[in-house]
Design a protein around this motif. Structure first.
Motif, short mmCIF file in Angstrom:
data_model
loop_
_atom_site.label_atom_id
_atom_site.label_comp_id
_atom_site.label_asym_id
_atom_site.label_seq_id
_atom_site.Cartn_x
_atom_site.Cartn_y
_atom_site.Cartn_z
N GLU A 122 0.84 -1.02 0.11
CA GLU A 122 0.36 0.08 0.11
C GLU A 122 0.55 1.44 0.21
O GLU A 122 0.85 2.05 -0.46
CB GLU A 122 -0.74 -0.15 1.10
N SER A 123 1.96 0.78 0.19
CA SER A 123 2.54 1.99 0.91
C SER A 123 3.17 2.16 -0.37
O SER A 123 3.86 3.95 -1.21
CB SER A 123 4.18 2.16 1.55
N VAL A 124 3.62 1.35 -1.55
CA VAL A 124 4.33 1.71 -3.05
C VAL A 124 3.28 2.30 -3.44
O VAL A 124 3.84 3.53 -4.43
CB VAL A 124 4.58 0.18 -3.13
N ALA A 125 1.68 2.40 -3.64
CA ALA A 125 0.96 2.11 -4.75
C ALA A 125 0.94 4.41 -3.66
O ALA A 125 0.75 4.78 -4.96
CB ALA A 125 -0.35 1.81 -4.90
N ALA A 126 0.94 4.48 -2.71
CA ALA A 126 1.12 5.80 -1.96
C ALA A 126 1.65 6.83 -2.66
O ALA A 126 1.49 7.46 -3.12
CB ALA A 126 0.62 5.60 -0.86
N VAL A 127 3.08 6.20 -2.48
CA VAL A 127 4.37 7.40 -3.15
C VAL A 127 3.93 7.32 -4.66
O VAL A 127 4.21 8.02 -5.41
CB VAL A 127 5.80 6.38 -2.60
N GLY A 128 3.77 6.13 -5.23
CA GLY A 128 3.60 5.58 -6.78
C GLY A 128 2.75 6.67 -7.06
O GLY A 128 2.82 8.07 -8.03
N VAL A 129 1.09 7.43 -6.67
CA VAL A 129 0.22 8.40 -6.84
C VAL A 129 1.00 9.66 -6.71
O VAL A 129 1.14 11.05 -7.54
CB VAL A 129 -0.96 8.12 -6.56
N ALA A 130 1.81 9.51 -5.95
CA ALA A 130 2.21 11.22 -5.24
C ALA A 130 3.45 11.55 -5.82
O ALA A 130 3.51 13.05 -6.43
CB ALA A 130 2.89 11.21 -4.14
N ASN A 131 3.60 10.46 -6.08
CA ASN A 131 5.11 11.14 -7.23
C ASN A 131 4.56 11.38 -8.76
O ASN A 131 4.69 11.86 -9.87
CB ASN A 131 6.18 9.94 -7.83
N GLN A 132 3.73 10.61 -8.93
CA GLN A 132 2.80 11.07 -10.48
C GLN A 132 2.76 13.02 -10.58
O GLN A 132 2.10 13.34 -11.43
CB GLN A 132 1.73 10.22 -11.00
N LEU A 133 1.44 13.16 -9.21
CA LEU A 133 1.65 14.27 -8.90
C LEU A 133 3.13 15.50 -8.79
O LEU A 133 2.74 16.88 -10.14
CB LEU A 133 1.04 14.66 -7.91
#
Length: 447
Positions: free
Chosen positions: A38-49
């Motif tokens: 879940e932390s991987v997905a969270a950082v992935g979305v944040a990095n997209q922004l």
């Protein structure tokens, strides 16, 4: 006479630098994957922004690269140094504005992207810290553009090595808590990233003071010249437009992927982390070619610039296809580094297989668009990019991925169609030789 550059001498430090950037991103992902998917997905979305905002910083850095390369090619180092000083102050101001926007509006942006509730807290923490200090990255990008345009690609590589080592060490301390230290999770990773970048910024300024043939007049009135700002914006804004169009379209497609669930979102993050190692060859060749073409155009050596771009293109296509094939062959082992989820490993392997078709098309864009920009032909890639990304990639991703229920495979097919359409159109543009009339130095000389 333009300074003589070797593509290999320029490109290998860029390649190492990019590899290190990718390794750091993968190290973050790998370390976080030991913490939770879940932390991987969270950082992935944040990095997209964050990528979207960082690309917006790039409009100043892109203008800087083109102008400095052309002026250096024309042996006007004094003007090149003035442009460097102006660009640093411009990105300081712009970076602070966007950092404030990310701190204040980060949560709203995550809600707009329909981020799953279980990811929101971590994504917002990462966005608030890394985004709040994104002005540091804006200045680093400008310093890198100045040094690269003068051919000092090794220096930027060395800075990147140091920053990445610091970041990985910091991640280890905040995620695994050695010596009884507290485990800080995603928030700790965000601080590790930010502090390592700050150290890199200090070293970058020291290198600029040491390396440049003409010192940057950072504290003179020339550093605040609106005339030079206009020159930067005239080239940089259209160049950034193509990047902004790409990243905003990627944000919309990321929203589509959130409709497929957290597992699909995480698979996309893992796949992109591997794909970066495939297309970084083309990115490095494209950036090295941009430096050479810029100097050659500044010296009015158009035939050499024309031939250099096409040679670089052939090299990039061959290398990217070969790399994609190798990654596809070992995809199961590569995905197993990040996850033991068999569904994600199988889905990721299919996406990497499709990458064998996608990446050669991307090579056309990375090499030729950089060459067009270096020659001053900055508007055409923007028009083509907006039309293809929003007219092909986004709607096709929705139709294939969501409506026809092909999931990530449908979205990857949309990416492939977009890259090849744009790639063939910019290839036609380069072969047309229209770019020969766009040189900034030539325009100024005949004004």
């Amino acid at each position: 006479m333009a300074k003589k550059f070797s593509l290999f001498a320029l490109t290998w430090p860029i390649f190492i630098e990019l590899t290190l950037h990718m390794l750091t991103g993968n190290a973050d992902t790998f370390m976080l994957s030991q913490y939770s998917d879940e932390s991987v997905a969270a950082v992935g979305v944040a990095n997209q922004l964050l990528f979207m905002f960082i690309v917006m910083f790039g409009f100043v850095a892109t203008g800087t690269s083109i102008l400095i390369a052309q002026y250096a090619g024309a042996n006007d180092e004094k003007t090149a140094s003035r442009i460097g000083a102006v660009s640093i102050w411009a990105n300081v101001l712009f970076g602070l504005m966007l950092s404030f926007a990310l701190v204040v509006g980060g949560n709203w942006l995550l809600q707009l992207m329909n981020v799953p509730s279980e990811l929101t807290a971590d994504a917002h923490a990462y966005l608030r810290i890394v985004g709040g200090f994104s002005f540091v990255q804006a200045i680093i990008m400008t310093i890198g553009a100045i040094l690269r345009s003068h051919g000092f690609t090794k220096d930027i590589m060395n800075v990147t090595i140091g920053v990445n080592i610091l970041n990985i060490i910091g991640n280890y301390f905040v995620l695994f808590g050695p010596f009884g230290l507290p485990v800080l999770g995603v928030e700790g990773v965000a601080w590790s990233t930010t502090i390592s970048r700050m150290i890199g910024l200090v070293i970058g300024f020291l290198l600029i003071m040491k390396r440049l043939p003409h010192p940057l007049p950072l504290l003179s009135k020339e550093a605040f010249s609106f005339a030079y700002v206009k020159q930067l914006l005239k080239i940089g804004i259209p160049s950034a437009g193509e990047h902004v169009a790409y990243n905003t379209s990627q944000l919309v497609i990321t929203y589509f992927i959130t409709l497929l669930g957290t597992e699909a979102l995480t698979t996309r993050v893992y796949t992109q982390n591997l794909m970066m190692f495939i297309f970084l060859f083309s990115v490095a060749i494209g950036q090295g070619t941009q430096i050479i073409v810029g100097h050659l155009v500044g010296a009015q050596r158009f035939n050499e610039a024309y031939a250099r771009c096409l040679k670089s293109l052939r090299l990039a296509v061959i290398i990217s296809f070969t790399a994609a094939a190798l990654f596809s062959l070992f995809s199961d082992h590569l995905f197993s580094i990040f996850t033991s989820n068999k569904r994600m490993i199988e889905a990721g392997g299919t996406l990497i297989l499709l990458t064998m078709i996608l990446e050669p098309g991307r090579s056309f864009n990375l090499v030729i668009i950089n060459s067009l920009r270096a020659a001053g032909d900055v508007k055409f890639p923007v028009y083509i990019g907006i039309a293809s990304m929003w007219g092909v990639s986004v709607p096709l991703a929705y139709v294939l991925g969501i409506q026809l229920d092909l999931g990530l495979v449908g979205i990857w097919l949309a990416f492939t169609a977009d890259e090849w359409l744009r790639g063939l159109l910019v290839y036609w543009r380069w072969k047309s030789n229209v770019w020969r009339t766009k040189s900034f130095i030539k325009k100024e000389a005949t004004a």
